[in-house]
Motif scaffolding. Structure first.
Motif, PDB file in Angstrom:
ATOM      1  N   LEU A  14       0.832  -1.203   0.000  1.00 11.01           N
ATOM      2  CA  LEU A  14       0.000   0.000   0.000  1.00 11.01           C
ATOM      3  C   LEU A  14       0.865   1.251   0.000  1.00 11.01           C
ATOM      4  CD1 LEU A  14      -3.006  -0.515   2.423  1.00 11.01           C
ATOM      5  CD2 LEU A  14      -3.061  -0.269  -0.048  1.00 11.01           C
ATOM      6  N   MET A  17       2.110   1.808  -3.413  1.00 13.87           N
ATOM      7  CA  MET A  17       1.014   2.250  -4.280  1.00 13.87           C
ATOM      8  C   MET A  17       0.656   3.709  -3.998  1.00 13.87           C
ATOM      9  SD  MET A  17      -2.515   2.893  -4.117  1.00 13.87           S
ATOM     10  CE  MET A  17      -3.388   1.930  -2.868  1.00 13.87           C
ATOM     11  N   ARG A  31       0.421   9.990 -10.670  1.00  8.95           N
ATOM     12  CA  ARG A  31      -0.854   9.598 -11.252  1.00  8.95           C
ATOM     13  C   ARG A  31      -1.061  10.201 -12.634  1.00  8.95           C
ATOM     14  NH1 ARG A  31      -6.715   9.522  -8.289  1.00  8.95           N
ATOM     15  NH2 ARG A  31      -7.851   9.207 -10.219  1.00  8.95           N
ATOM     16  N   TRP A 271      -4.664   6.507   5.523  1.00 10.47           N
ATOM     17  CA  TRP A 271      -4.625   7.184   4.222  1.00 10.47           C
ATOM     18  C   TRP A 271      -6.030   7.449   3.676  1.00 10.47           C
ATOM     19  CZ3 TRP A 271      -6.788   5.001  -0.222  1.00 10.47           C
ATOM     20  CH2 TRP A 271      -7.136   3.650  -0.141  1.00 10.47           C
ATOM     21  N   ASP A 272      -6.986   6.690   4.167  1.00 13.76           N
ATOM     22  CA  ASP A 272      -8.290   6.573   3.497  1.00 13.76           C
ATOM     23  C   ASP A 272      -9.332   7.382   4.264  1.00 13.76           C
ATOM     24  OD1 ASP A 272     -10.416   5.726   1.990  1.00 13.76           O
ATOM     25  OD2 ASP A 272     -10.575   3.790   3.004  1.00 13.76           O
TER      26      ASP A 272
ATOM     27  N   ASP B  30     -10.621   6.371 -13.383  1.00 12.81           N
ATOM     28  CA  ASP B  30      -9.447   6.019 -14.178  1.00 12.81           C
ATOM     29  C   ASP B  30      -8.269   6.784 -13.624  1.00 12.81           C
ATOM     30  OD1 ASP B  30      -9.550   8.608 -15.240  1.00 12.81           O
ATOM     31  OD2 ASP B  30     -10.433   7.967 -17.126  1.00 12.81           O
ATOM     32  N   ARG B  31      -7.198   6.732 -14.351  1.00 15.35           N
ATOM     33  CA  ARG B  31      -5.967   7.339 -13.863  1.00 15.35           C
ATOM     34  C   ARG B  31      -6.160   8.806 -13.490  1.00 15.35           C
ATOM     35  NH1 ARG B  31       0.015   6.772 -16.534  1.00 15.35           N
ATOM     36  NH2 ARG B  31       0.926   8.399 -15.262  1.00 15.35           N
ATOM     37  N   CYS B  32      -6.987   9.505 -14.257  1.00 13.99           N
ATOM     38  CA  CYS B  32      -7.132  10.946 -14.032  1.00 13.99           C
ATOM     39  C   CYS B  32      -8.515  11.329 -13.535  1.00 13.99           C
ATOM     40  CB  CYS B  32      -6.781  11.709 -15.307  1.00 13.99           C
ATOM     41  SG  CYS B  32      -5.045  11.524 -15.717  1.00 13.99           S
ATOM     42  N   HIS B  33      -9.304  10.369 -13.058  1.00 12.70           N
ATOM     43  CA  HIS B  33     -10.606  10.754 -12.528  1.00 12.70           C
ATOM     44  C   HIS B  33     -11.053   9.867 -11.378  1.00 12.70           C
ATOM     45  CE1 HIS B  33     -15.100  10.673 -12.489  1.00 12.70           C
ATOM     46  NE2 HIS B  33     -14.827  11.924 -12.225  1.00 12.70           N
ATOM     47  N   ASP B  34     -11.412  10.512 -10.277  1.00 15.33           N
ATOM     48  CA  ASP B  34     -12.008   9.823  -9.128  1.00 15.33           C
ATOM     49  C   ASP B  34     -13.492  10.155  -9.055  1.00 15.33           C
ATOM     50  OD1 ASP B  34      -9.581   8.850  -8.186  1.00 15.33           O
ATOM     51  OD2 ASP B  34      -9.228  10.594  -6.908  1.00 15.33           O
ATOM     52  N   ARG B  39     -12.111   6.187  -5.207  1.00 17.49           N
ATOM     53  CA  ARG B  39     -10.972   6.801  -5.873  1.00 17.49           C
ATOM     54  C   ARG B  39     -10.039   5.729  -6.425  1.00 17.49           C
ATOM     55  NH1 ARG B  39     -11.123   9.634  -0.624  1.00 17.49           N
ATOM     56  NH2 ARG B  39      -9.258   8.424  -0.164  1.00 17.49           N
ATOM     57  N   LEU B  40      -9.128   6.192  -7.285  1.00 19.63           N
ATOM     58  CA  LEU B  40      -8.146   5.284  -7.874  1.00 19.63           C
ATOM     59  C   LEU B  40      -7.484   4.422  -6.802  1.00 19.63           C
ATOM     60  CD1 LEU B  40      -6.465   4.462 -10.426  1.00 19.63           C
ATOM     61  CD2 LEU B  40      -4.837   6.245  -9.758  1.00 19.63           C
ATOM     62  N   GLU B  41      -7.117   5.030  -5.693  1.00 16.65           N
ATOM     63  CA  GLU B  41      -6.409   4.295  -4.640  1.00 16.65           C
ATOM     64  C   GLU B  41      -7.282   3.186  -4.039  1.00 16.65           C
ATOM     65  OE1 GLU B  41      -6.325   7.608  -4.956  1.00 16.65           O
ATOM     66  OE2 GLU B  41      -4.335   8.388  -4.446  1.00 16.65           O
ATOM     67  N   HIS B  42      -8.600   3.382  -4.006  1.00 22.04           N
ATOM     68  CA  HIS B  42      -9.463   2.311  -3.500  1.00 22.04           C
ATOM     69  C   HIS B  42      -9.406   1.096  -4.420  1.00 22.04           C
ATOM     70  CE1 HIS B  42     -11.784   5.687  -1.374  1.00 22.04           C
ATOM     71  NE2 HIS B  42     -11.151   5.004  -0.453  1.00 22.04           N
ATOM     72  N   LEU B  44      -6.949   0.319  -6.399  1.00 22.67           N
ATOM     73  CA  LEU B  44      -5.616  -0.290  -6.340  1.00 22.67           C
ATOM     74  C   LEU B  44      -5.390  -1.001  -5.016  1.00 22.67           C
ATOM     75  CD1 LEU B  44      -3.609   2.508  -8.176  1.00 22.67           C
ATOM     76  CD2 LEU B  44      -4.127   0.215  -9.039  1.00 22.67           C
ATOM     77  N   ALA B  45      -5.978  -0.493  -3.925  1.00 25.11           N
ATOM     78  CA  ALA B  45      -5.899  -1.223  -2.650  1.00 25.11           C
ATOM     79  C   ALA B  45      -6.595  -2.575  -2.801  1.00 25.11           C
ATOM     80  CB  ALA B  45      -6.529  -0.400  -1.529  1.00 25.11           C
ATOM     81  N   SER B  79     -12.878   2.483   2.504  1.00 22.56           N
ATOM     82  CA  SER B  79     -14.131   3.239   2.497  1.00 22.56           C
ATOM     83  C   SER B  79     -14.707   3.424   1.100  1.00 22.56           C
ATOM     84  CB  SER B  79     -13.897   4.613   3.128  1.00 22.56           C
ATOM     85  OG  SER B  79     -13.131   5.420   2.241  1.00 22.56           O
ATOM     86  N   GLY B  80     -14.049   2.864   0.096  1.00 20.45           N
ATOM     87  CA  GLY B  80     -14.457   3.142  -1.275  1.00 20.45           C
ATOM     88  C   GLY B  80     -15.601   2.278  -1.786  1.00 20.45           C
TER      89      GLY B  80
END
Lengths: 273, 273
Positions: A14, A17, A31, A271-272, B30-34, B39-42, B44-45, B79-80
């Motif tokens: 994480l 990432m 990003r 982080w979240d 996507d890479r440039c939009h949450d 969000r992107l990080e959710h 990827l987590a 939380s995503g």
């Protein structure tokens, strides 16, 4: 995200990432910015593929030098070059020891076998060597010399510390890693804290990767620019664009940022949110 | 990237990572939009944390319904909200069986225990139910009804297939997954192929997630817009902005895209070039 539910290896993944996604991160892949040969997906592939080596490190068994070698080999299967060599150099002892104190203990127990394994892994990467480095990894005599001098991996790091801030973490008790984690906890939860922490480290320490590539004055100018962004005298996006244009990427502070996120997550930073 | 060096679980994780990074992907994270809450990080987590369940699936042992449940539980710690429920529904049988033929065989072997485990996992997520769905997962009688009817998980998917294109993959031999993988291989290597494949599926199949959320006419208009982008009559970025503004996210085609990337990687398609 309830970070205490994660395994240490997952926390390390994480951290890797979150670091690469944090944006805008002046000069580095983030990003919204790739380098021509190294892209966001290369970093994220490395995050995914490092799992077995990170789990091996967290087991606290085996030799640190070899585990670093495994991490490099497992992630060296894409075309993006070395993405996390410096990060593994920090994460492996920290995972091995469980925290900073344990990491410090772990690095003191390295010996010549760790140094040899490390050099062999290093030879696989495209990490920039310092011109003044005596122990050139591409020189086959380097391994003989290591053996003659009976250097531990900690000795190798001591040798590199004056010109490499990642190596320096091994001999100063992970001082910048500690500082970065403290900054995150001080700023509070949320991914936005990562960019601020990164900028703070960048404003207070010359990045040795920049020094190797561009010389000390460029590294010092980068510190000054980071300071101006923190003081709201310069726009972050402008600084980012200037770094990218000049090929200035603070790669060593990015490595330390990963280690700092890893430590902070282990200490309850979220982080979240 | 030499994909043949990857384990099947790693291939699945790479597919999930490549899908969410592909950009611009109209309407989706996507890479440039949450999205504000996801969000992107959710995403990827979730890619990182699904590893044990994906490995369990690849072992070909255990029950598919339970393994889907494990994947949902392992990734339900941020939380995503639900990020990959539909993707797991496809990846788990495909990993279990090794490929599409094996996945088809695996789904026919499901029974009532898989259906029950699936419903329990489903109840943990925030996946949008169809209004006309008889077997409402939030209704405690649903499980009794499943048992009374002695439905297998394949029966449940058959039941959902008319209004859910992910469920439909279970009963039509993973037809769209197959088509997506073929499109990738036809376009050739490189991550850019993913957006084109996604648009092609979007232009030819109404996304059932959009239908559930906005109705059929919006889904059909989205198909028409995707077609215009492919025909260079509409700018992709404009289409993306329109989708985001209207809250139109083709979530089911994204799930199928992940499965298609997974299959294509297993057949030698290279993302990294």
């Amino acid at each position: 995200m309830t970070s205490h539910l994660l395994t240490p290896a997952e926390r390390a993944q994480l951290a890797m990432m979150l670091e690469v996604c944090a944006f805008p991160k002046p000069g580095n892949v983030d990003r919204c910015h790739d380098y021509p040969d190294t892209r966001l997906e290369h970093f994220l592939a490395s995050v995914i593929l490092a799992r077995p080596a990170l789990e091996e490190a967290a087991s606290g068994r085996g030799r640190i030098g070899e585990i670093i070698g495994h991490a490099v080999r497992q992630t060296n299967v894409h075309s993006g070059g070395n993405t996390h060599f410096g990060a593994f150099l920090l994460l492996v002892p920290l995972l091995y020891g469980g925290d900073i104190a344990g990491g410090n203990a772990a690095v003191t127990r390295t010996d010549i076998s760790d140094a040899v394994a490390f050099y062999k892994a290093f030879a696989l990467t495209r990490v920039r060597m310092n011109d003044t480095d005596e122990l050139d990894v591409n020189d086959p005599r380097a391994l003989d010399e290591l053996r003659e001098r009976n250097m531990s991996l900690l000795d190798v790091m001591q040798h590199s510390a004056p010109h490499d801030m990642v190596a320096r973490e091994w001999i100063n008790g992970f001082a910048l890693t500690r500082r970065g984690a403290d900054i995150l906890r001080q700023i509070g939860p949320g991914r936005e804290a990562i960019v601020e922490m990164f900028l703070t480290l960048l404003a207070t320490e010359p990045d040795t990767f920049i020094i190797k590539k561009h010389g000390r004055s460029v590294a010092e100018q980068t510190m000054e620019n980071a300071r101006q962004v923190l003081d709201k005298k310069k726009v972050l996006e402008t600084f980012d664009a200037e770094c990218i244009k000049a090929g200035i990427n603070p790669g060593s502070i990015a490595d330390i940022t990963i280690a700092a996120i890893f430590i902070a997550l282990g200490e309850g930073w979220e982080w979240d949110s």
